[in-house]
Design an enzyme around this catalytic site. Structure first.
Site, PDB file in Angstrom:
ATOM      1  N   SER A 128      -1.721   5.717  -1.880  1.00 17.03           N
ATOM      2  CA  SER A 128      -2.966   5.027  -1.557  1.00 17.03           C
ATOM      3  C   SER A 128      -3.226   3.809  -2.446  1.00 17.03           C
ATOM      4  CB  SER A 128      -4.149   5.988  -1.656  1.00 17.03           C
ATOM      5  OG  SER A 128      -4.380   6.365  -2.995  1.00 17.03           O
ATOM      6  N   LYS A 166      -8.529   5.029  -7.859  1.00 21.06           N
ATOM      7  CA  LYS A 166      -8.913   3.955  -6.939  1.00 21.06           C
ATOM      8  C   LYS A 166      -9.299   2.731  -7.751  1.00 21.06           C
ATOM      9  CE  LYS A 166      -8.626   6.737  -3.372  1.00 21.06           C
ATOM     10  NZ  LYS A 166      -7.501   6.627  -2.402  1.00 21.06           N
TER      11      LYS A 166
END
Length: 209
Positions: free
Chosen positions: A44, A111
């Site tokens: 991701s 993230k």
């Protein structure tokens, strides 16, 4: 015939067990309060981070976040449902692990910080990210990738942050939870720290700040 008095034999003090113990205690303190290591589980954050990369997280950085920072945060209750608190021996082990800075059975995410408390974030049909009315040049994204194929318009609540993965087409992040309580934003107090270093693989080691 005279005999000399026998002298007691002195044994050298063994300091090394204490040195080892102090060293272990320092490692526990550093791991619990200053740094912690993680392994990247998914793609991701590609191309910035890859599956299997091992990273160092600077925990004091959780209290001084900036847009663009790479962070690790506890996703329980945000991107993942909080599991019931274990009891008995499992609960005791988890409590000890928390004290030592080792999370057992929890869901941690890595993230990038896109929006800070109070920021107005927008992505329209053109896929360009606007922060407080200004377009953001996200040069860390894969070539030819737009900021988001999902349009959104959100004001980040106080005490929370908006996050996205660099691999925008394969990242479970704030965009996927816009309809959830908090609009997919992450409470600041669930941020574990900022990613500052990659130490594995050796060919890719170096700072990430």
């Amino acid at each position: 015939m005279s005999s000399s008095a026998s002298l007691p034999v002195s044994r050298p003090r063994r300091w090394w067990p204490w040195i080892v113990l102090i060293g272990l205690l320092l490692l526990v303190v550093l791991r619990g309060l200053v740094v912690e290591t993680f392994s990247v589980p998914s793609a991701s954050m590609s191309p910035t981070l890859h599956v299997g990369d091992r990273i160092v997280v600077w925990k004091p950085g959780a209290h001084d976040l900036h847009r663009g920072d790479l962070i690790v945060f506890d996703g329980d209750g945000v991107f993942a449902q909080s599991p019931p608190a274990p009891g008995g021996l499992a609960g005791a082990v988890r409590s000890v692990g928390t004290v030592l800075g080792v999370r057992v059975g929890e869901t941690d995410y890595v993230k990038r910080v896109i929006g800070l408390p109070g920021d107005h974030l927008q992505v329209g049909s053109d896929g360009v990210l606007m922060v407080n009315g200004a377009a953001v040049d996200e040069n860390y994204l894969p070539a030819g990738t737009s900021s988001s194929a999902t349009a959104f318009d959100i004001r980040v609540p106080a005490g929370r942050i908006f996050v996205m993965g660099d691999n925008r087409i394969a990242s479970d992040d704030s965009r996927n939870h816009l309809g959830d309580p908090g609009g997919g934003t992450v409470p600041e107090d669930q941020v574990i720290g900022t990613v500052t270093w990659r130490y594995w693989p050796l060919g890719s080691w170096g700072t990430l700040r």
